[in-house]
Design an enzyme around this catalytic site. Structure first.
Site, PDB file in Angstrom:
ATOM      1  N   GLU A  85       4.571   7.977  68.141  1.00 37.16           N
ATOM      2  CA  GLU A  85       5.623   7.541  69.058  1.00 37.16           C
ATOM      3  C   GLU A  85       6.654   6.630  68.393  1.00 37.16           C
ATOM      4  OE1 GLU A  85       4.067   6.207  72.791  1.00 37.16           O
ATOM      5  OE2 GLU A  85       2.828   7.993  73.009  1.00 37.16           O
ATOM      6  N   CYS A  86       6.802   6.767  67.091  1.00 36.44           N
ATOM      7  CA  CYS A  86       7.780   5.981  66.337  1.00 36.44           C
ATOM      8  C   CYS A  86       9.092   6.769  66.281  1.00 36.44           C
ATOM      9  CB  CYS A  86       7.252   5.743  64.926  1.00 36.44           C
ATOM     10  SG  CYS A  86       8.391   4.899  63.813  1.00 36.44           S
ATOM     11  N   GLY A  87      10.214   6.069  66.279  1.00 39.62           N
ATOM     12  CA  GLY A  87      11.512   6.727  66.188  1.00 39.62           C
ATOM     13  C   GLY A  87      11.711   7.470  64.879  1.00 39.62           C
TER      14      GLY A  87
END
Length: 168
Positions: free
Chosen positions: A44-46
């Protein structure tokens, strides 16, 4: 995870054992003779989309021809960007068609940090300190199991090609 070995005594990554997504031990001796990229990942990291796509592309382009291996370690130490468990990570791997090896979630910093990651940081310290600052920190390991390069999260996996070529 390292069979009681003090990470400071390790001579290479081959001294370590880590768990796969089925919680089964995997000796890193499996990667002997291969140039490896070891990276901490988070679903869920950009930065996930680009990094996963490019790591997959590197693996697809160089695994057969150059023996490249990518070892990905999920980590939830950076503002909760990896909330999944092993089952969720397996779904992510399938969804993103990840071809490289993904292991059980670990910690990369602190007293509970993975012995492998403590070793990587010992051998290739960071610019502002040895600690891992964010997801997608990448270590290049040579064919002898020695960490030889370290790259921060903002370094695109594709940018590693020129460095990898020195070790093939």
């Amino acid at each position: 995870m390292s069979d009681g070995l003090n990470y400071k005594d390790a001579k290479s990554i081959y001294y370590f054992t880590v768990n796969d997504l089925d919680s089964q031990p995997v000796s890193l001796q499996k990667y002997e003779g291969h140039v490896c990229i070891i990276v901490n990942v988070a679903t869920e990291c950009g930065m996930t989309k680009t990094n996963i796509e490019e790591l997959n592309e590197l693996y697809e382009n160089y695994a057969e021809t150059k023996g490249l291996r990518v070892l990905a370690f999920p980590c939830n130490q950076f503002i909760g960007t990896e909330p999944t468990d092993n089952a969720g990570m397996k779904q992510f791997v399938k969804l993103k068609q990840i071809k490289f090896d993904v292991f059980e979630k670990i910690q990369v910093n602190g007293s509970e940090g993975s012995p492998l990651w403590k070793y990587l940081k010992l051998k290739q310290g960071g610019v502002l300190g040895d600690f891992i600052k964010w997801n997608y920190t990448k270590f290049v390991v040579d064919k002898n199991g020695q960490p030889v390069e370290r790259f921060g999260p903002n370094t695109s996996p594709k940018e590693l090609i020129e460095y990898l070529q020195k070790y093939w």
